[in-house]
Design an enzyme around this catalytic site. Structure first.
Site, PDB file in Angstrom:
ATOM      1  N   ARG B  53       0.811  -1.219   0.000  1.00 44.90           N
ATOM      2  CA  ARG B  53       0.000   0.000   0.000  1.00 44.90           C
ATOM      3  C   ARG B  53       0.838   1.260   0.000  1.00 44.90           C
ATOM      4  O   ARG B  53       0.602   2.185  -0.777  1.00 44.90           O
ATOM      5  CB  ARG B  53      -0.857   0.073   1.262  1.00 44.90           C
ATOM      6  CG  ARG B  53      -1.960  -0.871   1.281  1.00 44.90           C
ATOM      7  CD  ARG B  53      -2.211  -1.242   2.716  1.00 44.90           C
ATOM      8  NE  ARG B  53      -2.721  -2.597   2.769  1.00 44.90           N
ATOM      9  CZ  ARG B  53      -3.986  -2.883   2.626  1.00 44.90           C
ATOM     10  NH1 ARG B  53      -4.866  -1.953   2.461  1.00 44.90           N
ATOM     11  NH2 ARG B  53      -4.384  -4.134   2.635  1.00 44.90           N
ATOM     12  N   THR B  54       1.798   1.311   0.932  1.00 45.11           N
ATOM     13  CA  THR B  54       2.602   2.527   1.036  1.00 45.11           C
ATOM     14  C   THR B  54       3.335   2.757  -0.285  1.00 45.11           C
ATOM     15  O   THR B  54       3.401   3.878  -0.794  1.00 45.11           O
ATOM     16  CB  THR B  54       3.602   2.405   2.206  1.00 45.11           C
ATOM     17  OG1 THR B  54       2.867   2.186   3.397  1.00 45.11           O
ATOM     18  CG2 THR B  54       4.431   3.658   2.354  1.00 45.11           C
ATOM     19  N   LYS B  82      23.320  -9.743  -1.131  1.00 43.60           N
ATOM     20  CA  LYS B  82      24.744 -10.108  -1.172  1.00 43.60           C
ATOM     21  C   LYS B  82      25.545  -9.407  -0.086  1.00 43.60           C
ATOM     22  O   LYS B  82      26.769  -9.483  -0.069  1.00 43.60           O
ATOM     23  CB  LYS B  82      25.334  -9.781  -2.548  1.00 43.60           C
ATOM     24  CG  LYS B  82      24.626 -10.496  -3.690  1.00 43.60           C
ATOM     25  CD  LYS B  82      25.207 -10.093  -5.043  1.00 43.60           C
ATOM     26  CE  LYS B  82      24.357 -10.645  -6.176  1.00 43.60           C
ATOM     27  NZ  LYS B  82      23.839  -9.586  -7.051  1.00 43.60           N
ATOM     28  N   ARG B 103      11.778   2.248   2.843  1.00 40.10           N
ATOM     29  CA  ARG B 103      11.164   1.418   3.893  1.00 40.10           C
ATOM     30  C   ARG B 103      12.204   0.394   4.284  1.00 40.10           C
ATOM     31  O   ARG B 103      12.790  -0.262   3.412  1.00 40.10           O
ATOM     32  CB  ARG B 103       9.918   0.735   3.336  1.00 40.10           C
ATOM     33  CG  ARG B 103       9.416  -0.463   4.157  1.00 40.10           C
ATOM     34  CD  ARG B 103       8.785  -0.077   5.468  1.00 40.10           C
ATOM     35  NE  ARG B 103       7.572   0.672   5.293  1.00 40.10           N
ATOM     36  CZ  ARG B 103       6.341   0.180   5.471  1.00 40.10           C
ATOM     37  NH1 ARG B 103       6.171  -1.063   5.839  1.00 40.10           N
ATOM     38  NH2 ARG B 103       5.285   0.950   5.298  1.00 40.10           N
ATOM     39  N   HIS B 131       7.131   6.663  10.975  1.00 37.66           N
ATOM     40  CA  HIS B 131       6.478   6.547   9.669  1.00 37.66           C
ATOM     41  C   HIS B 131       5.792   7.889   9.389  1.00 37.66           C
ATOM     42  O   HIS B 131       4.567   7.991   9.379  1.00 37.66           O
ATOM     43  CB  HIS B 131       5.469   5.398   9.703  1.00 37.66           C
ATOM     44  CG  HIS B 131       4.990   4.967   8.339  1.00 37.66           C
ATOM     45  ND1 HIS B 131       5.383   5.584   7.162  1.00 37.66           N
ATOM     46  CD2 HIS B 131       4.140   3.980   7.974  1.00 37.66           C
ATOM     47  CE1 HIS B 131       4.790   4.971   6.143  1.00 37.66           C
ATOM     48  NE2 HIS B 131       4.028   4.009   6.607  1.00 37.66           N
TER      49      HIS B 131
END
Ligand SMILES: [Zn+2]
Lengths: 153, 300
Positions: B53-54, B82, B103, B131
């Site tokens: 969603r974000t 890696k 994020r 957030h």
């Protein structure tokens, strides 16, 4: 000569850190990065009687004068400590530690999920609060046992 | 906004917030009218943990502004797997894009990223940290429904790990808000959030029971209590049930109570609330686009 003086003998040149909370002298040495490997002569008195603290530790380091940065960091774990710079057996400077506003690269964040605990190319940064420290990255506040956060060198 | 990056709610002043919300209202009124605003802007979407969603919301926002996205893809398929550091990844992405939406599962990731790049970084969630773009859309929703002055807000659920809660609490200190935090003892607000609220002089109370404050609330912000926070299923069930609301729970609430949730919900808000006038969580999700348009517009 008193018992205390016997345990920790006089030094010619160097630093005496007095009034360290009892039992934390080894943390103080860790903060200063002193582990004896550099050949410096170090005397430690632990849990000696003190009017001010009840029990205190004393650290004497030969041929080493503490820098201002080192004294700053020391203040986090030994806020009452006094620093005596010794030159030719005499106390040439005497000072109390004062709290810095931040400490960089000295403490490691106790939050295992903090970005600074991974392999990132950054130093830890902690803001110093009245009664603790706070990680500038993840905001975690530590009030008790700040000494346990000292990064192993 | 005078900031290059959006890392946490603490950096937002009341004026910052109001200017974003005012601009968001313009975008909200006619979202298709601004396609020439940032025609060449490329936004990098760096999602080190999934959040459909974000991510879609930012993607929609930049496209509505005429820009486009470059997407890191999933972590599994990237160089992060890696062992590349976040700092290195960010420095590479900086060369591709005009802004970075990050994020990441670790607290402080966005702050670190911002230290290594000159393009603006938006924190789209860092572990249990912050957030802030969610907070801006939350505030937009609150302003639309209850206004931002003389406000009584209840925040319920997982307050310890809930980054949306941490950011919202911080931002609300800019306003004349009384805050009630309702959670099990084990999921109280973390020490650092309580510290900041205290420092700001905010009026804050903590409760374990919603009934104690429900009747006073203008806004009830519900968050999900996550199963993985508990050692076993039965403990989780015992706690989660206490912090679930349905239409009957709200019998004693004010008629104009606004119920919000950052979504996705599982079962903490029963579906029978969806059809009541209290439910604002889908509207809240919708507000993500105009608010993120306003945010990106101010940063790019
Ligand atoms: Zn940290």
């Amino acid at each position: 000569m008193t018992d205390t003086e016997l345990r920790v003998s006089k030094i010619q040149d160097g630093t005496v850190i007095d009034h360290i909370p009892g039992g934390t002298a080894l943390h103080v040495l860790a903060v200063l990065g002193i582990d004896g490997s550099g050949g410096e002569e170090v005397s430690v008195g632990m849990n000696v009687p003190s009017d001010r603290l009840g029990r205190k530790d004393i650290v004497k380091v030969e041929d080493r004068e503490l820098s201002a940065d080192e004294v700053d960091v020391l203040s986090l774990i030994a806020p009452q400590a006094s620093i005596n710079i010794i030159r030719d057996y005499e106390v040439s400077e005497k000072s109390r530690v004062s709290r810095p506003t931040e400490v960089v690269g000295v403490l490691s964040c106790p939050n295992v999920n903090c970005i600074t605990t991974g392999d990132e190319p950054v130093d830890s940064v902690f803001d110093v609060l009245d009664d603790g420290v706070r990680c500038r990255y993840c905001d975690t506040i530590v009030r008790d046992d700040v000494a346990s956060l000292i990064e192993s060198t | 906004m005078r900031h290059d990056h959006l890392i946490g709610a603490k950096q937002l002043s009341r004026a910052d917030i109001e200017s974003v919300l005012d601009r968001a209202a313009e975008f909200d009124a006619d979202p298709t009218a601004f396609a020439d605003a940032h025609p060449d802007a490329l936004l990098a979407l760096c999602f080190f943990e999934p959040s459909t969603r974000t991510k879609m919301s930012f993607e929609t926002a930049i496209k509505r502004l005429g820009g486009d996205t470059v997407d890191m893809g999933t972590v599994e398929s990237s160089s992060v797997k890696k062992g590349e550091s976040l700092a290195d990844t960010m420095r590479v992405v900086e060369g591709y894009a005009d802004g970075i939406v990050l994020r990441h599962p670790s607290e402080g990731a966005a702050r670190l990223a911002a230290e290594f790049v000159d393009v603006p970084v938006v924190n789209a969630g860092d572990g249990a940290g912050q957030h802030p773009s969610q907070t801006l859309l939350d505030l937009y929703t609150i302003r639309e429904n209850a206004g931002l002055d003389d406000l009584t807000v209840g925040v319920m659920g997982d307050l310890k790990y809930g980054r949306t809660v941490h950011s919202l609490a911080g931002a609300l200190t800019n306003f004349d808000a009384r805050m009630h935090f309702i959670s099990p003892d084990s999921l109280r607000l973390p020490r650092n959030v309580r510290f900041d609220l205290h420092e700001s002089g905010a009026v804050v109370k903590e409760h374990t029971d919603l009934d104690a404050v429900l009747e006073e609330l203008d806004v009830l912000y519900v968050t999900r209590i996550q199963r993985e926070r508990f050692p076993d299923e039965s403990e989780y069930r015992a706690v989660a049930g206490e912090y679930r609301i349905d239409a009957e729970t709200l019998n004693d609430a004010r008629d104009d109570l606004t119920v919000m949730h950052p979504l996705p919900r599982v079962d903490e808000i029963a579906p029978d609330i969806d059809d009541t006038d209290h439910a604002r969580y889908f509207e809240q999700a919708h507000n993500g686009v105009p608010v993120r348009m306003a945010l990106l517009d101010s940063m790019l």
